[in-house]
Write a protein that holds these residues in place. Sequence first.
Motif, PDB file in Angstrom:
ATOM      1  N   GLY A 306     -13.414 -12.015  11.492  1.00  0.00           N
ATOM      2  CA  GLY A 306     -12.571 -12.462  12.600  1.00  0.00           C
ATOM      3  C   GLY A 306     -12.408 -13.969  12.627  1.00  0.00           C
ATOM      4  O   GLY A 306     -12.626 -14.668  11.628  1.00  0.00           O
ATOM      5  N   GLU A 307     -12.000 -14.492  13.806  1.00  0.00           N
ATOM      6  CA  GLU A 307     -11.713 -15.907  13.973  1.00  0.00           C
ATOM      7  C   GLU A 307     -12.649 -16.523  14.994  1.00  0.00           C
ATOM      8  O   GLU A 307     -13.138 -15.855  15.914  1.00  0.00           O
ATOM      9  CB  GLU A 307     -10.255 -16.108  14.425  1.00  0.00           C
ATOM     10  CG  GLU A 307      -9.225 -15.641  13.413  1.00  0.00           C
ATOM     11  CD  GLU A 307      -7.813 -15.862  13.884  1.00  0.00           C
ATOM     12  OE1 GLU A 307      -7.646 -16.245  15.068  1.00  0.00           O
ATOM     13  OE2 GLU A 307      -6.869 -15.678  13.088  1.00  0.00           O
ATOM     14  N   THR A 308     -12.889 -17.812  14.819  1.00  0.00           N
ATOM     15  CA  THR A 308     -13.750 -18.566  15.741  1.00  0.00           C
ATOM     16  C   THR A 308     -12.996 -18.854  17.033  1.00  0.00           C
ATOM     17  O   THR A 308     -11.765 -18.962  17.019  1.00  0.00           O
ATOM     18  CB  THR A 308     -14.178 -19.889  15.096  1.00  0.00           C
ATOM     19  OG1 THR A 308     -13.013 -20.658  14.780  1.00  0.00           O
ATOM     20  CG2 THR A 308     -14.984 -19.661  13.855  1.00  0.00           C
ATOM     21  N   PRO A 309     -13.752 -18.999  18.184  1.00  0.00           N
ATOM     22  CA  PRO A 309     -15.201 -18.821  18.333  1.00  0.00           C
ATOM     23  C   PRO A 309     -15.558 -17.337  18.389  1.00  0.00           C
ATOM     24  O   PRO A 309     -14.764 -16.523  18.864  1.00  0.00           O
ATOM     25  CB  PRO A 309     -15.490 -19.535  19.649  1.00  0.00           C
ATOM     26  CG  PRO A 309     -14.217 -19.406  20.421  1.00  0.00           C
ATOM     27  CD  PRO A 309     -13.112 -19.470  19.430  1.00  0.00           C
ATOM     28  N   MET A 310     -16.768 -16.988  17.940  1.00  0.00           N
ATOM     29  CA  MET A 310     -17.164 -15.592  17.914  1.00  0.00           C
ATOM     30  C   MET A 310     -18.675 -15.495  17.816  1.00  0.00           C
ATOM     31  O   MET A 310     -19.368 -16.457  17.460  1.00  0.00           O
ATOM     32  CB  MET A 310     -16.537 -14.886  16.706  1.00  0.00           C
ATOM     33  CG  MET A 310     -16.993 -15.424  15.370  1.00  0.00           C
ATOM     34  SD  MET A 310     -16.165 -14.654  13.960  1.00  0.00           S
ATOM     35  CE  MET A 310     -16.467 -12.939  14.301  1.00  0.00           C
ATOM     36  N   THR A 311     -19.196 -14.300  18.145  1.00  0.00           N
ATOM     37  CA  THR A 311     -20.619 -13.995  17.998  1.00  0.00           C
ATOM     38  C   THR A 311     -20.738 -12.705  17.200  1.00  0.00           C
ATOM     39  O   THR A 311     -20.101 -11.699  17.537  1.00  0.00           O
ATOM     40  CB  THR A 311     -21.306 -13.837  19.364  1.00  0.00           C
ATOM     41  OG1 THR A 311     -21.149 -15.038  20.119  1.00  0.00           O
ATOM     42  CG2 THR A 311     -22.792 -13.550  19.187  1.00  0.00           C
ATOM     43  N   ILE A 312     -21.543 -12.739  16.147  1.00  0.00           N
ATOM     44  CA  ILE A 312     -21.752 -11.573  15.298  1.00  0.00           C
ATOM     45  C   ILE A 312     -23.137 -11.003  15.599  1.00  0.00           C
ATOM     46  O   ILE A 312     -24.151 -11.706  15.438  1.00  0.00           O
ATOM     47  CB  ILE A 312     -21.628 -11.941  13.813  1.00  0.00           C
ATOM     48  CG1 ILE A 312     -20.263 -12.580  13.533  1.00  0.00           C
ATOM     49  CG2 ILE A 312     -21.818 -10.714  12.940  1.00  0.00           C
ATOM     50  CD1 ILE A 312     -20.088 -13.029  12.101  1.00  0.00           C
ATOM     51  N   HIS A 313     -23.172  -9.741  16.036  1.00  0.00           N
ATOM     52  CA  HIS A 313     -24.432  -9.081  16.386  1.00  0.00           C
ATOM     53  C   HIS A 313     -24.838  -8.113  15.286  1.00  0.00           C
ATOM     54  O   HIS A 313     -24.059  -7.782  14.391  1.00  0.00           O
ATOM     55  CB  HIS A 313     -24.276  -8.322  17.710  1.00  0.00           C
ATOM     56  CG  HIS A 313     -23.959  -9.208  18.875  1.00  0.00           C
ATOM     57  ND1 HIS A 313     -24.909  -9.936  19.544  1.00  0.00           N
ATOM     58  CD2 HIS A 313     -22.755  -9.481  19.484  1.00  0.00           C
ATOM     59  CE1 HIS A 313     -24.337 -10.602  20.530  1.00  0.00           C
ATOM     60  NE2 HIS A 313     -23.019 -10.359  20.515  1.00  0.00           N
ATOM     61  N   GLY A 314     -26.084  -7.623  15.401  1.00  0.00           N
ATOM     62  CA  GLY A 314     -26.569  -6.572  14.518  1.00  0.00           C
ATOM     63  C   GLY A 314     -26.794  -6.998  13.090  1.00  0.00           C
ATOM     64  O   GLY A 314     -26.630  -6.198  12.176  1.00  0.00           O
ATOM     65  N   LEU A 315     -27.183  -8.246  12.864  1.00  0.00           N
ATOM     66  CA  LEU A 315     -27.395  -8.737  11.505  1.00  0.00           C
ATOM     67  C   LEU A 315     -28.832  -8.494  11.071  1.00  0.00           C
ATOM     68  O   LEU A 315     -29.775  -8.550  11.886  1.00  0.00           O
ATOM     69  CB  LEU A 315     -27.075 -10.222  11.421  1.00  0.00           C
ATOM     70  CG  LEU A 315     -25.622 -10.626  11.691  1.00  0.00           C
ATOM     71  CD1 LEU A 315     -25.477 -12.128  11.620  1.00  0.00           C
ATOM     72  CD2 LEU A 315     -24.693  -9.952  10.696  1.00  0.00           C
ATOM     73  N   LYS A 316     -29.001  -8.263   9.783  1.00  0.00           N
ATOM     74  CA  LYS A 316     -30.347  -8.152   9.239  1.00  0.00           C
ATOM     75  C   LYS A 316     -30.983  -9.537   9.183  1.00  0.00           C
ATOM     76  O   LYS A 316     -30.320 -10.519   8.834  1.00  0.00           O
ATOM     77  CB  LYS A 316     -30.296  -7.551   7.841  1.00  0.00           C
ATOM     78  CG  LYS A 316     -29.853  -6.102   7.797  1.00  0.00           C
ATOM     79  CD  LYS A 316     -29.901  -5.568   6.378  1.00  0.00           C
ATOM     80  CE  LYS A 316     -29.475  -4.102   6.325  1.00  0.00           C
ATOM     81  NZ  LYS A 316     -29.518  -3.577   4.933  1.00  0.00           N
ATOM     82  N   PRO A 317     -32.250  -9.626   9.533  1.00  0.00           N
ATOM     83  CA  PRO A 317     -32.916 -10.927   9.424  1.00  0.00           C
ATOM     84  C   PRO A 317     -32.920 -11.405   7.975  1.00  0.00           C
ATOM     85  O   PRO A 317     -32.988 -10.614   7.033  1.00  0.00           O
ATOM     86  CB  PRO A 317     -34.331 -10.641   9.931  1.00  0.00           C
ATOM     87  CG  PRO A 317     -34.209  -9.388  10.750  1.00  0.00           C
ATOM     88  CD  PRO A 317     -33.126  -8.587  10.113  1.00  0.00           C
ATOM     89  N   GLY A 318     -32.785 -12.714   7.814  1.00  0.00           N
ATOM     90  CA  GLY A 318     -32.780 -13.296   6.477  1.00  0.00           C
ATOM     91  C   GLY A 318     -31.594 -14.212   6.276  1.00  0.00           C
ATOM     92  O   GLY A 318     -30.971 -14.695   7.226  1.00  0.00           O
ATOM     93  N   GLY A 319     -31.296 -14.491   5.027  1.00  0.00           N
ATOM     94  CA  GLY A 319     -30.227 -15.428   4.698  1.00  0.00           C
ATOM     95  C   GLY A 319     -28.866 -14.763   4.639  1.00  0.00           C
ATOM     96  O   GLY A 319     -28.732 -13.625   4.199  1.00  0.00           O
ATOM     97  N   HIS A 320     -27.840 -15.491   5.069  1.00  0.00           N
ATOM     98  CA  HIS A 320     -26.455 -15.033   5.040  1.00  0.00           C
ATOM     99  C   HIS A 320     -25.555 -16.200   4.639  1.00  0.00           C
ATOM    100  O   HIS A 320     -25.913 -17.370   4.804  1.00  0.00           O
ATOM    101  CB  HIS A 320     -26.022 -14.477   6.400  1.00  0.00           C
ATOM    102  CG  HIS A 320     -26.788 -13.271   6.836  1.00  0.00           C
ATOM    103  ND1 HIS A 320     -26.457 -11.991   6.459  1.00  0.00           N
ATOM    104  CD2 HIS A 320     -27.910 -13.156   7.614  1.00  0.00           C
ATOM    105  CE1 HIS A 320     -27.308 -11.131   6.995  1.00  0.00           C
ATOM    106  NE2 HIS A 320     -28.210 -11.813   7.706  1.00  0.00           N
ATOM    107  N   SER A 321     -24.379 -15.861   4.133  1.00  0.00           N
ATOM    108  CA  SER A 321     -23.412 -16.863   3.694  1.00  0.00           C
ATOM    109  C   SER A 321     -22.167 -16.769   4.565  1.00  0.00           C
ATOM    110  O   SER A 321     -21.625 -15.679   4.773  1.00  0.00           O
ATOM    111  CB  SER A 321     -23.039 -16.646   2.224  1.00  0.00           C
ATOM    112  OG  SER A 321     -22.036 -17.556   1.817  1.00  0.00           O
ATOM    113  N   LEU A 322     -21.721 -17.927   5.078  1.00  0.00           N
ATOM    114  CA  LEU A 322     -20.532 -18.001   5.922  1.00  0.00           C
ATOM    115  C   LEU A 322     -19.465 -18.838   5.230  1.00  0.00           C
ATOM    116  O   LEU A 322     -19.770 -19.884   4.650  1.00  0.00           O
ATOM    117  CB  LEU A 322     -20.852 -18.625   7.280  1.00  0.00           C
ATOM    118  CG  LEU A 322     -21.754 -17.811   8.218  1.00  0.00           C
ATOM    119  CD1 LEU A 322     -22.137 -18.651   9.421  1.00  0.00           C
ATOM    120  CD2 LEU A 322     -21.035 -16.549   8.675  1.00  0.00           C
TER     121      LEU A 322
END
Length: 730
Positions: A306-322
């Motif tokens: 999606g587009e900013t601003p936003m909040t992404i829920h339900g992520l696995k703990p650890g590293g992610h790339s944006l």
Amino acid sequence: MAAFARVGVICVLLLGAAPARAGGVPQWVREVPREEGLVFFVGARSDAPSYEEGVEGAYRDAAGQAAKYIRSRWSQRTLEHDRGLETRLLEEIKGTASGILHRFEIRRTHYEERKLRGWGRRGRAFDVWVLVAMPEQEIRAERSRLDDAGKRMTAALSSLCARLSKNAGMRNPVAIGNFFRKDDHRPYPFSGILQTHFKTCLHERGVPVQQAGGRVVAEGEFWIGPDGASVNGRLSRTSDSRVLASETVRFPVEALEPEWIRDPLGPEDFFKDDDDRIRLPEPPASILIVSKPEGARVHLDGRDRGETPMTIHGLKPGGHSLTFDLEDFVPIKRDVSVDAGEQETVAVSLERKTGRLVVVTKPAGAAVFIDGENRGRTPARFDSLATGRYRVEFKLAKHKPQSQAVAIEYRREFRLERELAETDGALFLLVQPSGAEVVVDGVVRGQTASEGKLHLERVAAGSRKVVVRKKGFEERVWTVRVRPEEMQSIAGALTRALPKERKPAGPGVFERIASWRADRNNRSSNKNSFDFSIPRPKRPQVMALASLGSATIGSGYTNIRLLEGALYGWNSRIGFGTSLASIFMTDTLISRSRFERNNGANAPVQSKHKLTLGSVFPIQAYLVPFAHQYEAWGTPTVASVQLYLQASFWAQAELEGTQVGQDNKTGPTGSVIDYGVMVHLGPAVGMRFGVVKTSLKGFSSGADIYARGGEEKTYIAGDFSFGGFFSGGD
């Protein structure tokens, strides 16, 4: 049945390729062959007690390699799901039952026979190799099918969990029960997979999951049927075992791994206690993402979110790339690490894409306006101009402003050069007499007023030629330098033109009457003399025929010509021409015979038909014994008597009352020759006396057969045209 299946497999394998005996390992064993559109696999079996068992083992080995190449356990599933190994394998691979892989072709077999020696070893052993080929296109199709089956299973279980979670509510704690196989009511490895899936799914949807003592228990069963695998999930109240909700989903059985449903779990493999069974996953994390400016497209781990601003829920703990993308801004990539149950905030400022603009004017020093904003004077260079479209305008005193739209591209230079024209000036004229015409640089600008005055605005700056003229006066010329935004004056007077010399006057009226009477008396005195003279015709050197359309219309014959033209030379004695199209309409006799199925063609019968022939660019030739040039309505015109010939050796024909046969798919064809004498007044009208001769080739129409035919007829016709004969010189 197993024995018959084994015999069937061996027969197929033996018939598929002739085995080669010992004598050296063949090349295809050492190096797998290559062929476009096919993938080869070499299966091997060593120390087989018989040749038949060696072939079976080598075939199973090739099938396993094929399954690994497909990146699935398709063949393993086949082996595990059905104990009738060889029959099931052959059916699956050869495609006679499932149609999954249609051509699993056996190309070669090779074996080596050895005698067993040693203590306790007697008999023979066989080492067997099998070369099989599979179409690459079907391999890709099998991969796609298995991937689709896995996706359908995941979607089905997620849908089941979502429907059950709506009935569970957000306040009732749920315990995870058992999922047994329906036919034996025993747990399997797939039971544990279902329990783990429901624990995670319910937790992510906000349903409280307890290790023990929940008011509601989620449990169910699964089974394998002819239509695929099915899972039933239900919510039951722990106090009285009342079923609160029950849902069933179905998905392809290929989505199940063989070991998931092969052997039931024993007490030592199943859950030891509630703690093991209800072990909760780590709570998900979330990321709050903002950007400046807003509206940037966000990709999380390669997936569009999606587009900013936003909040992404339900992520696995650890590293992610944006990754952040926004039109006309430089993409940005950020790596972020989130902890279980925590929310991280990522804020980025996007950098605008820029290009370079260079502006130069002649003369220099012009003010530069970009989208209405003054950005300096030329020459100028703008290194960090945001990409996009702009309106650039130049302004300089005593010069006309100029503007142009430009498009600035990322990391590229746009160079704009302009030569500015000076602004207009003005002229004031005071020239006598009044009513004189004023011409500036060949353009009439007006007339002087009653006092000889004329004021001219918007005269281009520079050197200008001014001419003042009036009938009866000598014209006068001035050369003046017009300066920008200034007025230049011209004053003067025109002088009268001298009278032209007159030719001496001819005899008066009375002298002409006297001369006429004298001539009459001379003629009357000599009555025996007779003086009658015919004026000689005035033949033009060159003449031409030009007509938008012409028509010759007579009794029984019509000729229509479009865009007709001809040129005449040798003092207009010989001419040649043509027309864009010519249509001939007349009657003709033709022989017709009818073909009958039993008796063949009958005797020919002559019949008359209306004939229409059409051709393009016919040949026209003219011979002109007489031509006289005169003027009609101010145009040099030629009256003439001509011998003419018009011929078309290929024309498309149409006979009234006939249809095109199979052997004349484009209709009958023929030729036409038209010749005779033409008398023409010059423009518009004339007469023709001629002969037209038509000829047709044989053709068929339905059951009728028409022989070659044609007719020659004489005609008298009027000639009409939108044009005529015109003279090109005396």
